[in-house]
Design a protein around this motif. Structure first.
Motif, PDB file in Angstrom:
ATOM      1  N   THR A   1       0.814  -1.224   0.000  1.00 37.04           N
ATOM      2  CA  THR A   1       0.000   0.000   0.000  1.00 37.04           C
ATOM      3  C   THR A   1       0.840   1.262   0.000  1.00 37.04           C
ATOM      4  N   PHE A   2       1.939   1.259   0.782  1.00 38.52           N
ATOM      5  CA  PHE A   2       2.718   2.496   0.952  1.00 38.52           C
ATOM      6  C   PHE A   2       4.142   2.421   0.412  1.00 38.52           C
ATOM      7  N   SER A   3       4.517   1.266  -0.156  1.00 38.82           N
ATOM      8  CA  SER A   3       5.865   1.071  -0.702  1.00 38.82           C
ATOM      9  C   SER A   3       6.951   1.356   0.331  1.00 38.82           C
ATOM     10  N   VAL A   4       6.694   1.014   1.582  1.00 41.80           N
ATOM     11  CA  VAL A   4       7.695   1.238   2.630  1.00 41.80           C
ATOM     12  C   VAL A   4       8.744   0.143   2.581  1.00 41.80           C
ATOM     13  N   ASP A   5       9.884   0.411   3.181  1.00 42.54           N
ATOM     14  CA  ASP A   5      10.947  -0.572   3.274  1.00 42.54           C
ATOM     15  C   ASP A   5      10.626  -1.523   4.422  1.00 42.54           C
ATOM     16  N   GLU A   6      10.475  -2.814   4.107  1.00 41.97           N
ATOM     17  CA  GLU A   6      10.093  -3.771   5.138  1.00 41.97           C
ATOM     18  C   GLU A   6      11.115  -3.835   6.263  1.00 41.97           C
ATOM     19  N   ASN A   7      12.378  -3.542   5.950  1.00 38.50           N
ATOM     20  CA  ASN A   7      13.415  -3.540   6.984  1.00 38.50           C
ATOM     21  C   ASN A   7      13.216  -2.417   8.002  1.00 38.50           C
ATOM     22  N   LYS A   8      12.355  -1.432   7.635  1.00 37.36           N
ATOM     23  CA  LYS A   8      12.091  -0.313   8.541  1.00 37.36           C
ATOM     24  C   LYS A   8      10.764  -0.498   9.292  1.00 37.36           C
ATOM     25  N   ILE A   9      10.326  -1.752   9.343  1.00 43.23           N
ATOM     26  CA  ILE A   9       9.134  -2.093  10.136  1.00 43.23           C
ATOM     27  C   ILE A   9       9.578  -3.020  11.259  1.00 43.23           C
ATOM     28  N   THR A  10       9.302  -2.638  12.493  1.00 41.97           N
ATOM     29  CA  THR A  10       9.644  -3.480  13.640  1.00 41.97           C
ATOM     30  C   THR A  10       8.422  -3.634  14.532  1.00 41.97           C
ATOM     31  N   THR A  11       8.320  -4.807  15.148  1.00 43.49           N
ATOM     32  CA  THR A  11       7.203  -5.075  16.057  1.00 43.49           C
ATOM     33  C   THR A  11       7.734  -5.693  17.343  1.00 43.49           C
ATOM     34  N   GLU A  12       7.286  -5.138  18.481  1.00 40.33           N
ATOM     35  CA  GLU A  12       7.654  -5.661  19.792  1.00 40.33           C
ATOM     36  C   GLU A  12       6.383  -5.907  20.600  1.00 40.33           C
ATOM     37  N   ASN A  13       6.374  -6.972  21.368  1.00 44.23           N
ATOM     38  CA  ASN A  13       5.281  -7.185  22.306  1.00 44.23           C
ATOM     39  C   ASN A  13       5.500  -6.291  23.523  1.00 44.23           C
ATOM     40  N   ILE A  14       4.429  -5.659  23.997  1.00 47.92           N
ATOM     41  CA  ILE A  14       4.533  -4.737  25.129  1.00 47.92           C
ATOM     42  C   ILE A  14       3.606  -5.187  26.254  1.00 47.92           C
ATOM     43  N   SER A  15       3.991  -4.821  27.471  1.00 56.09           N
ATOM     44  CA  SER A  15       3.137  -5.131  28.616  1.00 56.09           C
ATOM     45  C   SER A  15       2.066  -4.065  28.741  1.00 56.09           C
ATOM     46  N   GLY A  16       1.104  -4.292  29.605  1.00 57.30           N
ATOM     47  CA  GLY A  16       0.097  -3.266  29.859  1.00 57.30           C
ATOM     48  C   GLY A  16       0.721  -2.069  30.556  1.00 57.30           C
ATOM     49  N   ALA A  17       0.321  -0.855  30.154  1.00 60.48           N
ATOM     50  CA  ALA A  17       0.838   0.349  30.802  1.00 60.48           C
ATOM     51  C   ALA A  17       0.344   0.438  32.239  1.00 60.48           C
ATOM     52  N   VAL A  18      -0.821  -0.156  32.496  1.00 57.81           N
ATOM     53  CA  VAL A  18      -1.335  -0.212  33.859  1.00 57.81           C
ATOM     54  C   VAL A  18      -0.811  -1.506  34.476  1.00 57.81           C
TER      55      VAL A  18
END
Length: 729
Positions: A518-535
């Motif tokens: 959709t946006f022609s972004v560089d896949e190497n510039k996509i990162t995903t991390e699991n996060i805990s609840g802020a509360v």
């Protein structure tokens, strides 16, 4: 000075003060600190030096960092990212480097002697606070240290072995203080003296607290984050608030005529003064804070409604306008003070014992309550007397309340109990169904259960509106319509951070492909991390304890003021009813439960207790009548009927404020205001049909129990007398 001139001068003075507050408030509104959801802020990510910290170490570190971060903003959020990262979001901040310099690099804390031997570590410190003491008429700045049990023993041994010598407090290999030991210190508490000023004491105390971490951290990255709601959303919410306030003022004028007009002027002053105080005390305003303001506006209107209803009653009895105004304020005072003080006690407890969202809510609520008391008891009253001095003495200008038709609420109490019980029990059924289908009792938001944080670098700088229109739908499609998708920008870059529920491997793969296509972004510039609840778990525990303590304090206050524990018990039961009804709707409709859930429940508690106290105040007043004291049912029915108009009108004015925000607000505000509307309706229902009848049943039960006890004692005495007589014969 004649009355008209005196009235004119008083009116001009009040109008001038109102105009001044409004000018200062509106002119400086841009200086009010806004939370991350409204205005963005600084986001800092730390990583542990140890790559494999335990879950206990991470949990303890997060909690302590939360306490530290709240020194910059009560709405600061700290949550875990991945297995060994901790993210800190500080709303309202714009300079990441400045925050990092002030926050300091969290590290290790040690206490050592002059030979370099380690005597204690940060793990042994329980707390450190700055303070001031008076020594022979001279102020001295100190730091109060508190150690845990193990630390107290170590510190006693260390001070005994180093009398007359310094103990070096070392933070990340730098000496931050070196107090000389005067004597051996036991008991787990000590003071550091000889500090230059309070700022130095605060800085060192803060460093000791933050240094007492189970793990050592290093900075990984820092960003300035854009608002999650956007400027357009803020503007829309402000317009909604202004429209709601305007409608409330119109309602007051139509229903209460001249007194309603004076109350409207007082509300304008209230709004201006609220804005000024938010600026002066640098309160960080977020959605929960807005909830506190909404509740305090409702209570400000409620105080006026109680007074005006009393004035109408006095006019209905044939009293003069002047006499009715005096009597109205006098008779309404106890209900207003009890309702507001009870809620103020709750706000104080929530602020002192709570954290994060709870503190923000408590702050704005407390400010609003104090201002509402001032405007209702002094400003509105002053304005009314001004108009009286101008010659506005016709009862038609104030409205005359006709004879009250007493409704038999006691007769229908079992129907009311049954209806409420059905709703609450249905809620528990839905909780069970949610547990089976969702794995949790509620549909928990990211704040509570965590999720995934995806960072995408686009080829162009997208606006928040473009992100909402083009990017967020992709995430929602991949996650099956997840309602908790939250997007925010990294200021000065093309980066966007999107938080969702936890993504599976398949969902993450599809998401990356859709973003690239959709946006022609560089896949190497996509990162995903699991996060805990802020509360965090500790914050949830803090919130629960704050809630419980607040309830106990309110119960004690009502018990003392009404001199009858049955009033206190009935009020708490009615309050519990309102909370359970709201929870039932959360469970049944699967509304997202996040940090705003806490604020929503607290708002309902404050609203409910105030409405109940108004009814109880009338019951207490009616009990002074000997006839009413003989017939508790008639007493309760009369009290509820006398306050019925107030209960309906106050609910309507508060409902107006909330429903306008719901209609005109953005989605996140709708998610927040919808449960509030349920809570307001539940509070109105319980104050009319539940609270009074509960007091009636508790009183009858206590009376019957007392009568049974007296009967048994009488029978026992008679039996003893008969036995004695038989023995004598």
């Amino acid at each position: 000075m004649n009355n008209k001139l005196k009235g004119a001068l008083t009116l001009l003075l009040i109008l001038a003060i109102t105009a001044g507050f409004c000018f200062l408030g509106v002119n400086g509104a841009g200086d009010i600190k806004l939370g991350l959801d409204l205005n963005g802020g600084v986001s800092i990510t730390y990583q542990t030096v140890d790559p494999n910290p335990t879950s206990e170490q991470m949990s303890d570190t997060i909690y302590k960092l939360q306490l530290k971060a709240q020194g910059y903003s009560t709405e600061a959020q700290v949550y875990q990212e991945g297995s060994n990262r901790i993210n800190i979001d500080i709303p309202g901040a714009t300079d990441a480097n400045e925050i990092l310099a002030e926050l300091g690099e969290p590290g290790t804390l040690q206490f050592a002697d002059s030979s370099g031997n380690i005597l204690l570590t940060g793990d042994d410190v329980k707390n450190a606070t700055a303070g001031m003491t008076n020594n022979n008429g001279k102020n001295e700045y100190i730091i109060q240290l508190t150690f845990n049990d193990a630390g107290a023993t170590k510190f006693a041994d260390a001070t005994a072995a180093n009398v007359g010598k310094p103990i070096f407090i070392i933070y990340n290999d730098s000496v931050i203080s070196a107090p000389t030991v005067q004597e051996a210190i036991s008991g787990g508490q000590a003071s550091i003296t000889g500090l230059t000023d309070y700022e130095e004491a605060t800085r060192i105390a803060s460093t000791i607290r933050i240094g007492a971490l189970p793990v050592q951290l290093t900075e990984l990255r820092s960003n300035v984050i854009g608002a999650t709601l956007g400027q357009e959303a803020i503007s829309t919410s402000l317009k909604a608030g202004a429209i709601g306030l305007g409608l409330v003022m119109l309602f007051m004028i139509l229903v209460y005529l001249l007194p309603g007009f004076t109350a409207s002027l007082a509300l304008v002053m209230y709004t201006g003064l609220e804005l000024v105080i938010l600026q002066a005390f640098e309160v960080t305003l977020t959605l929960p804070g807005i909830a506190g303001i909404i509740l305090s506006i409702g209570m400000a209107v409620d105080a006026n409604v109680i007074i005006f209803t009393r004035i109408k009653e006095e006019l209905g009895l044939g009293n003069s306008v002047e006499g009715s105004i005096k009597a109205g304020y006098s008779k309404a005072l106890s209900a207003i003070l009890d309702g507001n003080i009870t809620t103020l006690i709750a706000a104080a407890v929530l602020y002192l014992r709570g954290s994060g969202t709870v503190k923000g809510f408590a702050t704005t609520l407390a400010i609003g309550i104090i201002i509402s008391l001032i405007t209702a008891l002094f400003v509105t009253r002053g304005l009314l007397w001004c108009f009286v001095q101008f010659g506005a003495t016709s009862p038609k200008l104030y409205g005359v309340r006709k004879e009250i038709k007493v409704i038999d609420f006691i007769k229908f109490r079992k129907i009311a109990y049954t209806a409420s019980a059905i709703v609450i029990i249905t809620g528990f059924v839905f909780l069970g169904m949610n547990k089976a289908s969702l794995g949790n009792l509620f549909n928990y938001d990211l704040d509570f259960q965590g999720g995934s944080s995806t960072n995408v670098t686009f080829n162009e700088d997208l606006s928040l509106e473009e992100i909402d229109a083009k990017v967020s739908p992709i995430f929602k499609e991949v996650t099956g319509g997840d309602a908790s998708v939250m997007a925010s920008k990294v200021s000065g870059t093309n980066e966007v951070i999107i938080k969702t529920r936890t993504l599976t491997t398949e969902e993450r793969t599809k998401l990356y492909k859709d973003l690239v296509d959709t946006f022609s972004v560089d896949e190497n510039k996509i990162t995903t991390e699991n996060i805990s609840g802020a509360v965090s778990r500790e914050m949830k525990v803090d919130a629960v304890w704050a809630f419980v303590i607040a309830i106990i304090c309110m119960l004690i206050y009502i018990w003392i003021r009404f001199k009858d524990i049955k009033f206190a018990s009935a009020s708490v039961l009615a309050l519990t009813h309102d909370v359970l009804v709201t929870v039932a709707f959360y469970a049944g409709l699967k509304w997202a439960v996040g940090s705003t859930f806490i604020a929503c429940i607290l708002t309902i508690v404050g609203y409910s207790i105030n409405a109940t106290i108004v009814v109880f105040d009338r019951i207490r007043e009616n009990l002074a009548d000997p006839d009413m004291k003989k017939d508790f049912g008639a007493c309760v029915n009369t009290a509820i009927s006398q306050t019925l108009t107030r209960s309906i009108n106050t609910s309507l004015t508060t409902f107006i404020m909330v429903i306008v925000l719901y209609i005109l607000g953005v989605s996140s505000i709708r998610d927040f205001t919808l449960p509030l509307m349920v809570g307001i309706a539940a509070g109105a229902w319980s104050s009319i049909t539940i609270a009074g009848p509960l007091w009636f049943d508790l009183t009858n039960w206590a009376t019957k129990r007392r009568a049974d006890k007296l009967a048994k004692e009488k029978a026992a005495k008679a039996e003893a007398k008969t036995t004695k007589k038989a023995a004598n014969n």
